[in-house]
Design a protein around this motif. Sequence first.
Motif: not given
Length: 415
Positions: A139-164
Amino acid sequence: MAANIDAARAQVIEQAKVDIFSQVQAEDNAKQAHAIGRAFISDTITAPTKEMYEYAVRASLGDDVYDEPCTKILEAHMAKLTGKEAAMFVPSGTMSNQLALRTHLKQPPYSVLCDHRAHIARYEAGGTAFHSGAQLDYATPANGHHLTLDDIKEHVVLGSDVHSCPTAIIELENTLNGTIIPQADVIAISDFAHAHDIKMHLDGARIWHVAAETATPIKELCDPFDSVSLCFSKGLGAPIGSCLVGTKEFITRARWFRKLFGGGMRQTGFMAASAAYALTHHFPLLPAVHARTRRLENGLKELGVRITSGAETCMVFYDPSPIGVSYAELITRAKTLPDPIHIAGSRLVVHIQTTDAVVDDFLALVKQLAQEKRDAGFDPSAQCAQAKTVGKSSIYVKVSQADLDKVQREAPART
């Protein structure tokens, strides 16, 4: 026959003898200590002091694979300091991180989500894939400094999709490139992770700097994480070692993997004693390190150098191109000074043995180079007009040996 065997044995023994000291070892050590004080390449280069050695040689003589008293005391202290149930001493921060990830990860498919600049992503030789068979997601910080929860939510992989490849661990680093993650953002990410049954690991190699700069207790900084790696040989200046902390169950399993990785050590008492000395005597030195780093940053700014990541703790990232100077040129001139300075690229690291004199000398060199460029017709104002903004997500730019060789071949002779 016995005489022949005795002669042969004596020859074998004689061949094995070695003296690794130079003829002037004390002088060599003094020179090296001076050179360490004039190097900005890393804080891993610090050398044990006489006082640290004197403390270390008094340590217990146990075998850590079985029982090592001083190491056990250090581990118990680290568990208490971080608010965790147990701790384990290991040779390096890389091993500590890799043991943590391998211990958390049970059954693939799984992935680890981290900052794209993280040590586990860039400087651990692909260890996560090799040791754990895990995918790293960046994940690349949108603020250019540190990761935030929004950055994490954008890249986290949840669920049981067999492709993921589902996220099993979120890994943060504090400090990262010398910058501090606000604790509120850490807590928000941790709450989200634990709500989705995702483990949290902290590469806290330089967490000491965060505690020293923000006056936040180590336990509070570690509370949001299931496991934390803390280094003794970076900012604290011990010769070797890191500690991995977590639950008793976690550390028990991690010890198994430590043995599997080849990290089970024997007489570690002197190592633990060095770490204990560093915690007691060197941790208090970090505020002065930060002040010295800010002085270095401010001096560079005044000379027209672009700062790409400021001095929040012990590092400054800079770009000398606005004054017409390249990294390779600066490195070459620095190491050819009467009293050389060792730098390696865009990152300047200040440590507990960095001297005030080297900060002054480095700034004087930058000032001299800037003047030489102006005398040769370089126009800094024109360069500034063309400059592009560089955010704090800058990656450490190392200068290749080929670039250095080219500069040395083309540079005029200097007295």
